[in-house]
Design a protein around this motif. Structure first.
Motif, PDB file in Angstrom:
ATOM      1  N   HIS A  80       0.832  -1.206   0.000  1.00  0.00           N
ATOM      2  CA  HIS A  80       0.000   0.000   0.000  1.00  0.00           C
ATOM      3  C   HIS A  80       0.872   1.264   0.000  1.00  0.00           C
ATOM      4  O   HIS A  80       1.181   1.823   1.048  1.00  0.00           O
ATOM      5  CB  HIS A  80      -0.907  -0.030   1.237  1.00  0.00           C
ATOM      6  CG  HIS A  80      -1.995   1.006   1.203  1.00  0.00           C
ATOM      7  ND1 HIS A  80      -3.179   0.845   1.890  1.00  0.00           N
ATOM      8  CD2 HIS A  80      -2.087   2.210   0.580  1.00  0.00           C
ATOM      9  CE1 HIS A  80      -3.940   1.907   1.695  1.00  0.00           C
ATOM     10  NE2 HIS A  80      -3.297   2.752   0.902  1.00  0.00           N
ATOM     11  N   LEU A  88      -4.446   5.520  -7.299  1.00  0.00           N
ATOM     12  CA  LEU A  88      -4.913   6.911  -7.284  1.00  0.00           C
ATOM     13  C   LEU A  88      -3.816   7.843  -6.778  1.00  0.00           C
ATOM     14  O   LEU A  88      -2.807   7.371  -6.238  1.00  0.00           O
ATOM     15  CB  LEU A  88      -6.162   7.071  -6.415  1.00  0.00           C
ATOM     16  CG  LEU A  88      -6.019   6.925  -4.906  1.00  0.00           C
ATOM     17  CD1 LEU A  88      -7.216   7.568  -4.256  1.00  0.00           C
ATOM     18  CD2 LEU A  88      -5.908   5.479  -4.481  1.00  0.00           C
ATOM     19  N   ASN A  89      -4.073   9.097  -7.022  1.00  0.00           N
ATOM     20  CA  ASN A  89      -3.161  10.220  -6.789  1.00  0.00           C
ATOM     21  C   ASN A  89      -2.255  10.445  -8.009  1.00  0.00           C
ATOM     22  O   ASN A  89      -1.718  11.526  -8.161  1.00  0.00           O
ATOM     23  CB  ASN A  89      -2.280  10.081  -5.541  1.00  0.00           C
ATOM     24  CG  ASN A  89      -3.085   9.888  -4.263  1.00  0.00           C
ATOM     25  OD1 ASN A  89      -4.301   9.860  -4.309  1.00  0.00           O
ATOM     26  ND2 ASN A  89      -2.405   9.766  -3.144  1.00  0.00           N
ATOM     27  N   PHE A 136     -12.521   2.619  -3.291  1.00  0.00           N
ATOM     28  CA  PHE A 136     -12.891   3.446  -2.133  1.00  0.00           C
ATOM     29  C   PHE A 136     -14.408   3.380  -1.915  1.00  0.00           C
ATOM     30  O   PHE A 136     -15.161   3.507  -2.873  1.00  0.00           O
ATOM     31  CB  PHE A 136     -12.532   4.924  -2.391  1.00  0.00           C
ATOM     32  CG  PHE A 136     -11.175   5.336  -1.920  1.00  0.00           C
ATOM     33  CD1 PHE A 136     -10.034   4.842  -2.526  1.00  0.00           C
ATOM     34  CD2 PHE A 136     -11.027   6.234  -0.868  1.00  0.00           C
ATOM     35  CE1 PHE A 136      -8.770   5.236  -2.099  1.00  0.00           C
ATOM     36  CE2 PHE A 136      -9.771   6.633  -0.429  1.00  0.00           C
ATOM     37  CZ  PHE A 136      -8.639   6.130  -1.044  1.00  0.00           C
ATOM     38  N   SER A 188     -12.440   9.843  -2.201  1.00  0.00           N
ATOM     39  CA  SER A 188     -11.010   9.534  -2.090  1.00  0.00           C
ATOM     40  C   SER A 188     -10.151  10.785  -1.995  1.00  0.00           C
ATOM     41  O   SER A 188      -8.952  10.688  -1.732  1.00  0.00           O
ATOM     42  CB  SER A 188     -10.562   8.729  -3.307  1.00  0.00           C
ATOM     43  OG  SER A 188     -10.518   9.569  -4.453  1.00  0.00           O
ATOM     44  N   ILE A 234      -9.630  12.490  -4.622  1.00  0.00           N
ATOM     45  CA  ILE A 234      -9.146  12.655  -5.995  1.00  0.00           C
ATOM     46  C   ILE A 234     -10.379  12.603  -6.897  1.00  0.00           C
ATOM     47  O   ILE A 234     -11.126  11.605  -6.872  1.00  0.00           O
ATOM     48  CB  ILE A 234      -8.156  11.507  -6.361  1.00  0.00           C
ATOM     49  CG1 ILE A 234      -6.928  11.521  -5.441  1.00  0.00           C
ATOM     50  CG2 ILE A 234      -7.764  11.536  -7.841  1.00  0.00           C
ATOM     51  CD1 ILE A 234      -5.950  12.647  -5.676  1.00  0.00           C
ATOM     52  N   HIS A 282     -10.733   0.579   0.590  1.00  0.00           N
ATOM     53  CA  HIS A 282     -10.711   1.596   1.648  1.00  0.00           C
ATOM     54  C   HIS A 282     -12.102   1.536   2.264  1.00  0.00           C
ATOM     55  O   HIS A 282     -13.082   1.988   1.666  1.00  0.00           O
ATOM     56  CB  HIS A 282     -10.402   2.974   1.062  1.00  0.00           C
ATOM     57  CG  HIS A 282     -10.402   4.066   2.087  1.00  0.00           C
ATOM     58  ND1 HIS A 282      -9.364   4.948   2.248  1.00  0.00           N
ATOM     59  CD2 HIS A 282     -11.327   4.431   3.011  1.00  0.00           C
ATOM     60  CE1 HIS A 282      -9.640   5.790   3.233  1.00  0.00           C
ATOM     61  NE2 HIS A 282     -10.836   5.497   3.707  1.00  0.00           N
ATOM     62  N   CYS A 339      -4.765  11.550   8.591  1.00  0.00           N
ATOM     63  CA  CYS A 339      -4.957  10.464   7.636  1.00  0.00           C
ATOM     64  C   CYS A 339      -6.366   9.923   7.828  1.00  0.00           C
ATOM     65  O   CYS A 339      -7.036  10.259   8.799  1.00  0.00           O
ATOM     66  CB  CYS A 339      -3.930   9.353   7.857  1.00  0.00           C
ATOM     67  SG  CYS A 339      -4.044   8.584   9.464  1.00  0.00           S
ATOM     68  N   ALA A 340      -6.797   9.089   6.874  1.00  0.00           N
ATOM     69  CA  ALA A 340      -8.144   8.513   6.957  1.00  0.00           C
ATOM     70  C   ALA A 340      -8.056   7.005   6.745  1.00  0.00           C
ATOM     71  O   ALA A 340      -7.395   6.575   5.805  1.00  0.00           O
ATOM     72  CB  ALA A 340      -9.017   9.132   5.875  1.00  0.00           C
ATOM     73  N   ASP A 348       0.815   2.603   3.840  1.00  0.00           N
ATOM     74  CA  ASP A 348      -0.090   3.645   3.329  1.00  0.00           C
ATOM     75  C   ASP A 348       0.671   4.973   3.219  1.00  0.00           C
ATOM     76  O   ASP A 348       0.166   6.024   3.630  1.00  0.00           O
ATOM     77  CB  ASP A 348      -1.356   3.807   4.170  1.00  0.00           C
ATOM     78  CG  ASP A 348      -2.371   4.736   3.481  1.00  0.00           C
ATOM     79  OD1 ASP A 348      -2.185   5.027   2.285  1.00  0.00           O
ATOM     80  OD2 ASP A 348      -3.329   5.181   4.147  1.00  0.00           O
ATOM     81  N   SER A 358       1.347   8.054   1.874  1.00  0.00           N
ATOM     82  CA  SER A 358       0.568   8.903   0.971  1.00  0.00           C
ATOM     83  C   SER A 358       0.889  10.370   1.201  1.00  0.00           C
ATOM     84  O   SER A 358       0.116  11.111   1.821  1.00  0.00           O
ATOM     85  CB  SER A 358      -0.934   8.640   1.152  1.00  0.00           C
ATOM     86  OG  SER A 358      -1.647   9.374   0.170  1.00  0.00           O
ATOM     87  N   TRP A 392      -4.606  17.969   3.410  1.00  0.00           N
ATOM     88  CA  TRP A 392      -4.550  16.682   2.719  1.00  0.00           C
ATOM     89  C   TRP A 392      -4.439  15.558   3.748  1.00  0.00           C
ATOM     90  O   TRP A 392      -3.651  15.633   4.706  1.00  0.00           O
ATOM     91  CB  TRP A 392      -3.334  16.645   1.773  1.00  0.00           C
ATOM     92  CG  TRP A 392      -3.103  15.259   1.219  1.00  0.00           C
ATOM     93  CD1 TRP A 392      -2.120  14.384   1.578  1.00  0.00           C
ATOM     94  CD2 TRP A 392      -3.888  14.592   0.221  1.00  0.00           C
ATOM     95  NE1 TRP A 392      -2.261  13.211   0.878  1.00  0.00           N
ATOM     96  CE2 TRP A 392      -3.338  13.327   0.040  1.00  0.00           C
ATOM     97  CE3 TRP A 392      -5.029  14.958  -0.520  1.00  0.00           C
ATOM     98  CZ2 TRP A 392      -3.859  12.392  -0.864  1.00  0.00           C
ATOM     99  CZ3 TRP A 392      -5.558  14.031  -1.420  1.00  0.00           C
ATOM    100  CH2 TRP A 392      -4.973  12.775  -1.582  1.00  0.00           C
ATOM    101  N   GLY A 393      -5.209  14.502   3.525  1.00  0.00           N
ATOM    102  CA  GLY A 393      -5.153  13.342   4.413  1.00  0.00           C
ATOM    103  C   GLY A 393      -4.196  12.308   3.861  1.00  0.00           C
ATOM    104  O   GLY A 393      -4.431  11.764   2.784  1.00  0.00           O
ATOM    105  N   GLY A 394      -3.146  12.046   4.581  1.00  0.00           N
ATOM    106  CA  GLY A 394      -2.169  11.049   4.131  1.00  0.00           C
ATOM    107  C   GLY A 394      -0.882  11.263   4.902  1.00  0.00           C
ATOM    108  O   GLY A 394      -0.486  12.400   5.150  1.00  0.00           O
TER     109      GLY A 394
HETATM  110  N1  LIG Z   1      -5.921   9.604  -1.771  1.00  0.00           N
HETATM  111  C1  LIG Z   1      -5.176   8.983  -0.839  1.00  0.00           C
HETATM  112  O1  LIG Z   1      -4.017   8.716  -0.994  1.00  0.00           O
HETATM  113  N2  LIG Z   1      -5.766   8.661   0.301  1.00  0.00           N
HETATM  114  C2  LIG Z   1      -5.080   7.992   1.335  1.00  0.00           C
HETATM  115  N3  LIG Z   1      -5.165   8.821   2.454  1.00  0.00           N
HETATM  116  C3  LIG Z   1      -5.161   8.522   3.754  1.00  0.00           C
HETATM  117  N4  LIG Z   1      -5.055   7.268   4.155  1.00  0.00           N
HETATM  118  O2  LIG Z   1      -5.291   9.421   4.601  1.00  0.00           O
HETATM  119  C4  LIG Z   1      -5.784   6.664   1.532  1.00  0.00           C
HETATM  120  O3  LIG Z   1      -5.151   5.634   1.348  1.00  0.00           O
HETATM  121  O4  LIG Z   1      -6.975   6.667   1.839  1.00  0.00           O
END
Ligand SMILES: NC(=O)NC(NC(N)=O)C(=O)[O-]
Ligand SMILES: [Zn+2]
Ligand SMILES: [Zn+2]
Length: 504
Positions: free
Chosen positions: A103, A137-138, A195, A199, A201, A229, A338-339, A366, A368, A386-388
């Motif tokens: 991941h 993604l991304n 997802f 997401s 994105i 996810h 993060c999520a 993960d 990200s 941004w979550g990651g």
């Molecule tokens: N677009 C992401 O990379 N999202 C990531 N973001 C996180 N985990 O906060 C994920 O894997 O869900």
């Protein structure tokens, strides 16, 4: 001297010369490509007092030739009898299968300012990872069609320091189009990722149970997994329409916006769907893999029960859910966003227990990252940042350091980071030190103390990480990918000889 004696002497000399020259020729024959490795050999032995094999940790010599493990000899001393091959004695360091991270968001092509194949795989090599599986993604375009998949593989060629495979993306636009999914899998996607919530994105939309069910039908045929996810947005108690910046800076505000019920709801649906995946009378069932589990309460119980009743489900969690807790995250410190979110300390301790008891199948980073601006570090706005989390390089020392405090043994750690993830990705020649496997190996010192950021080079595109300043145990000495020494003590091989891994 009679003629037969002369002939005997000549044969003996010839054999002698051959055995001296053999290593040279066998190196040549096995296609030694100098820039690929910091070591000018393709045939060599690694020795240490602690080699982790499926039989346990033991003193052993591992013979590597042409990129494969060709023999493992249990012995207490550095091998002398080496058929002329080079020997590296690593003393008391641990020789272990290279880590496999299923991941990782490398974000290429399209968002190279977030991360990239070169920086991401250099960080991986420095962290002891020998295989990464990239998320769909991304990157732009997202990896949701054969064309996008081919673009991704092209962009990766010649730019990988470790081997990299790719998940394809399952989105509403392709989920009900069997031909599109077939093409993506035939192009080499190791499985699909989806997802169940937004997401972040735009061109990677969320799927529902019908999309997932339809995709599982095809995935079952290929025997490749669906990664999900697993969060579904639920109505929140006392949801406000306006939240001011002082509240948006509070971690507790963010935590309240993504309660465990989001994970529970998604996992319930996935379990229900997984019950009915004997498609078209086939005995092969589809496999659902839940990524980055955070909730160790009801969600985990649901997964345990489903597994006990025979569901083909697996689950991963990530170092940040095991290293941190909500209580210690300062307001405004969006490096931790993060999520699903990092939850309280009780939740963290239950995750550790589940890992040790075997209810969580594997670890993944993960990783990200985004560009620093998107983390909104100055504003510290948890709801808009941004979550990651950026973490790829630190996975081994983080999980080892905290794992030790929780009684996790080295062999368990290796199963979680190498053997099981390799299996999920269908990489049967990776993930264990056994004869015949790829020589994907990390050599590291679990007792050495490091501090992230202090005399410790971070190879990610951006050094921003919640682990900055952490004191940890475990430093990577050397990393081998298919017998190439791709990293040693702060240096990388000059040429990127990792390969794109395509499903066949
Ligand atoms: N677009 C992401 O990379 N999202 C990531 N973001 C996180 N985990 O906060 C994920 O894997 O869900
Ligand atoms: Zn996710
Ligand atoms: Zn992710």
């Amino acid at each position: 001297m009679n003629s037969s004696l002369l002939l005997g002497v000549a044969i003996a000399i010839a054999i002698g010369c051959a055995s001296i020259l053999l290593p040279y020729f066998s190196d040549r024959n096995q296609g030694l490509n100098e820039g690929c490795s910091l070591l000018p050999h393709r045939h060599f032995w690694l020795y240490s007092k602690r080699v982790l094999t499926p039989g346990g940790i033991m003193p052993a010599a591992v013979e590597i030739n042409g990129g494969h493990i060709v023999s493992i000899v249990h012995q207490n001393k550095t091998p002398k009898q080496t058929k002329g091959a080079h020997v590296i004695d690593y003393g008391n360091a641990v020789i272990m299968p290279g880590l496999v991270d299923v991941h990782v968001h490398l974000n290429e092509p399209g968002r190279v300012e977030w991360e990239g194949f070169v920086t991401g795989t250099k960080a991986a090599a420095a962290g002891g990872f020998t295989t990464l599986i990239d998320m769909p993604l991304n990157s732009a375009p997202t990896t949701t069609s054969k064309e996008a998949f081919d673009m991704k593989v092209d962009a990766a060629k010649g730019r990988l320091f470790v081997d990299v495979g790719f998940w394809g993306g399952l989105v509403p636009e392709n989920a009900l189009n069997n031909t599109a999914i077939d093409e993506l899998l035939q192009a080499g996607a190791l499985g699909l990722k989806s997802f169940m919530c937004p997401s972040g994105i735009n061109d990677f939309g969320q799927t529902n149970a019908s999309h997932i069910k339809e995709a599982l039908r095809i995935l079952a045929k290929y025997q490749r997994p669906l990664l999900v996810h697993a969060e579904i947005p639920q109505p929140l108690e006392d949801e406000k329409t306006e939240i001011d910046i002082s509240e948006r800076r509070m971690y507790s505000t963010y935590l309240r916006t993504r309660p465990p019920s989001w994970e529970e709801e998604a996992i319930k649906i996935l379990i229900a769907v997984s019950k009915d995946t004997h498609f078209d009378g086939s005995k092969d069932r589809a496999h659902i893999h839940i990524v980055h589990l955070s909730d160790s309460s009801v969600s985990l119980d649901l997964i345990k029960e489903a597994k006990e009743s025979g569901a083909r489900i697996s689950v991963e969690t990530c170092p940040h859910y095991l290293a941190f807790s909500a209580e210690e995250i300062s307001d405004g410190d969006t490096r931790f966003k993060c999520a699903p979110p990092i939850r309280d300390v009780l939740n963290r301790e239950r995750l550790w227990k589940a890992l040790k008891d075997g209810h969580i199948d594997m670890l993944s980073s993960d990783h990200s990252p985004s560009s620093p601006e998107l983390k909104l570090l100055e504003a510290g706005d948890f709801l808009r940042a941004w979550g990651g989390i950026s973490s790829l390089q630190f996975g081994l020392p983080v999980t080892w350091s905290y794992g030790q405090q929780h009684g996790l043994q080295l062999d368990q750690l290796s199963e979680l980071w190498s053997q099981r993830p390799a299996k999920l990705a269908g990489q049967h020649k990776k993930g264990t030190i056994v004869t015949g496997n790829d020589a994907d190996i990390v050599v590291w010192d679990p007792e050495n103390e490091i501090q992230i950021g202090e005399n410790y080079t971070i190879y990610h595109k951006h050094p921003i990480t919640p682990y900055a300043g952490k004191h940890l145990f475990g430093s990577v000495i050397t990393t081998f990918v298919r017998g190439n020494m791709v990293y040693e003590n702060g240096s990388h091989a000059s040429t990127a000889c990792g390969v794109p891994i395509l499903a066949v």
